[in-house]
Design a protein around this motif. Structure first.
Motif, mmCIF file in Angstrom:
data_model
loop_
_atom_site.group_PDB
_atom_site.id
_atom_site.type_symbol
_atom_site.label_atom_id
_atom_site.label_comp_id
_atom_site.label_asym_id
_atom_site.label_seq_id
_atom_site.Cartn_x
_atom_site.Cartn_y
_atom_site.Cartn_z
ATOM 1 N N GLY A 81 -1.526 -5.120 5.562
ATOM 2 C CA GLY A 81 -0.633 -4.174 4.887
ATOM 3 C C GLY A 81 0.193 -3.286 5.786
ATOM 4 O O GLY A 81 0.811 -2.325 5.302
ATOM 5 N N GLN A 137 0.214 10.181 4.227
ATOM 6 C CA GLN A 137 0.332 8.753 3.945
ATOM 7 C C GLN A 137 1.174 8.031 4.990
ATOM 8 O O GLN A 137 1.465 6.846 4.841
ATOM 9 C CB GLN A 137 0.931 8.539 2.553
ATOM 10 C CG GLN A 137 -0.006 8.937 1.419
ATOM 11 C CD GLN A 137 0.562 8.605 0.058
ATOM 12 O OE1 GLN A 137 1.733 8.786 -0.203
ATOM 13 N NE2 GLN A 137 -0.290 8.107 -0.822
ATOM 14 N N PRO A 150 0.825 -1.214 0.000
ATOM 15 C CA PRO A 150 0.000 0.000 0.000
ATOM 16 C C PRO A 150 0.855 1.258 0.000
ATOM 17 O O PRO A 150 1.985 1.253 0.507
ATOM 18 C CB PRO A 150 -0.798 -0.118 1.295
ATOM 19 C CG PRO A 150 0.069 -0.949 2.193
ATOM 20 C CD PRO A 150 0.796 -1.910 1.302
ATOM 21 N N THR A 179 -0.105 3.956 1.592
ATOM 22 C CA THR A 179 -0.225 4.438 2.969
ATOM 23 C C THR A 179 0.645 3.594 3.880
ATOM 24 O O THR A 179 0.547 2.366 3.877
ATOM 25 C CB THR A 179 -1.685 4.364 3.446
ATOM 26 O OG1 THR A 179 -2.502 5.149 2.564
ATOM 27 C CG2 THR A 179 -1.825 4.895 4.864
ATOM 28 N N SER A 198 -7.341 -1.628 9.032
ATOM 29 C CA SER A 198 -8.210 -1.886 7.882
ATOM 30 C C SER A 198 -9.037 -0.653 7.529
ATOM 31 O O SER A 198 -9.220 -0.323 6.347
ATOM 32 C CB SER A 198 -9.134 -3.069 8.179
ATOM 33 O OG SER A 198 -8.394 -4.236 8.452
ATOM 34 N N PHE A 210 -6.799 1.889 5.758
ATOM 35 C CA PHE A 210 -6.527 1.511 4.372
ATOM 36 C C PHE A 210 -7.764 1.707 3.495
ATOM 37 O O PHE A 210 -7.666 2.168 2.353
ATOM 38 C CB PHE A 210 -6.056 0.054 4.303
ATOM 39 C CG PHE A 210 -4.627 -0.140 4.737
ATOM 40 C CD1 PHE A 210 -3.613 0.656 4.225
ATOM 41 C CD2 PHE A 210 -4.296 -1.120 5.655
ATOM 42 C CE1 PHE A 210 -2.296 0.479 4.620
ATOM 43 C CE2 PHE A 210 -2.985 -1.306 6.056
ATOM 44 C CZ PHE A 210 -1.977 -0.507 5.535
ATOM 45 N N ARG A 236 -8.276 5.368 2.740
ATOM 46 C CA ARG A 236 -7.253 5.879 1.830
ATOM 47 C C ARG A 236 -7.315 5.237 0.446
ATOM 48 O O ARG A 236 -6.465 5.466 -0.403
ATOM 49 C CB ARG A 236 -5.861 5.663 2.428
ATOM 50 C CG ARG A 236 -5.571 6.525 3.674
ATOM 51 C CD ARG A 236 -5.441 7.992 3.282
ATOM 52 N NE ARG A 236 -4.939 8.803 4.378
ATOM 53 C CZ ARG A 236 -5.656 9.615 5.124
ATOM 54 N NH1 ARG A 236 -6.963 9.722 4.892
ATOM 55 N NH2 ARG A 236 -5.114 10.326 6.094
ATOM 56 N N GLU A 262 -7.018 2.027 -0.322
ATOM 57 C CA GLU A 262 -6.051 0.943 -0.499
ATOM 58 C C GLU A 262 -6.691 -0.425 -0.664
ATOM 59 O O GLU A 262 -5.991 -1.418 -0.860
ATOM 60 C CB GLU A 262 -5.097 0.899 0.697
ATOM 61 C CG GLU A 262 -4.312 2.171 0.962
ATOM 62 C CD GLU A 262 -3.139 2.356 0.027
ATOM 63 O OE1 GLU A 262 -2.967 1.524 -0.898
ATOM 64 O OE2 GLU A 262 -2.386 3.329 0.204
#
Length: 248
Positions: free
Chosen positions: A102, A188, A75, A77, A234, A237, A240, A242
């Motif tokens: 991630g 990020q 990712p 981020t 989660s 992400f 963002r 992702e």
């Protein structure tokens, strides 16, 4: 299912990839793979290689690169998780699932209400194995970094120096939820602090805020410490973007 293996960058020489004795054993004895079959190799720098096995012996193996590409499992981020020490199985679960989701790095931290306060070298070796295997399974391009055990104040100082935003999950926060905090933090790089089973002490929250951390809530339900870490990561992400399917 395509099997994935991380190798050291110097194990890739031209179009050849050389595997460790442990990996050769896994390829031959565990996975029953033979010359001509394909696997994916990752160099832990973001590179991914489609490799055809050329020789698989009990203690050594090598393959030939037939395609090179950027790994698609990383990712943009960057979430750095600072997790208070938990009981062994719970912390291992956080490491495994956090890697799959991630998370970029894990730092275990000592806190006032933690049920355990130490980590042996054997534990770190096991944690590193868990993170590596989870990264291979999840198609990550890099193995998340696993930092040494730190005191809370030292971890906060590192996060403050590194830049980005610092969030500390706190069940008593009423003004800032994670969604609002993310809208207010177009970055990020996020340092995420998650407490132990017994929660943060008032002095720890004050210390975090003094280091620039924003206390945030995940809503009206009280989550277990290991659940909170994965839910928060989660959610970040997803917010963002992702969680979208990678494009070719």
């Amino acid at each position: 299912m395509t099997h994935r293996f991380f190798v050291a960058p110097d194990s890739i020489r031209g179009d050849a990839v050389f595997f460790s004795a442990a990996q050769a054993h896994q390829l031959r004895a565990v996975l029953r793979m033979r010359a001509g079959q394909e696997i994916l190799v990752l160099d832990n720098r973001g590179g991914e290689y489609r490799v055809a096995l050329r020789n698989v012996l009990p203690e050594r193996a090598h393959g030939e690169i037939i395609e090179r590409r950027a790994a698609r499992g990383e990712p943009a981020t960057q979430i750095y998780l600072y997790q208070a020490l938990l009981k062994a199985a719970k912390l291992e679960w956080v490491l495994q699932k956090g890697t799959e989701v991630g998370i970029a790095a894990f730092t275990p931290i000592r806190t006032a209400r933690a049920v355990t306060h130490g980590a042996s070298q054997q534990k770190f070796a096991r944690w590193m194995q868990i993170v590596t295997e989870a990264a291979e399974q999840a198609g990550r391009g890099k193995i998340p970094r696993l930092q040494t055990l730190q005191a809370l104040d030292a971890a906060l100082a590192v996060a403050q120096t590194d830049g980005g935003k610092i969030f500390i999950l706190w069940e008593n926060e009423t003004a800032w939820d994670l969604r609002r905090a993310l809208d207010d933090a177009p970055t990020q790089t996020i340092h995420l602090f998650v407490g132990p089973e017994g929660g943060w002490s008032a002095s720890e929250i004050e210390m975090a805020q003094a280091h620039g951390a924003r206390s945030v809530t995940l809503g009206p339900r009280i989550l277990r410490a290991e659940t909170a870490a994965i839910v928060a990561a989660s959610a970040i992400f997803f917010a963002r973007g992702e969680m979208r399917r990678a494009t070719e």
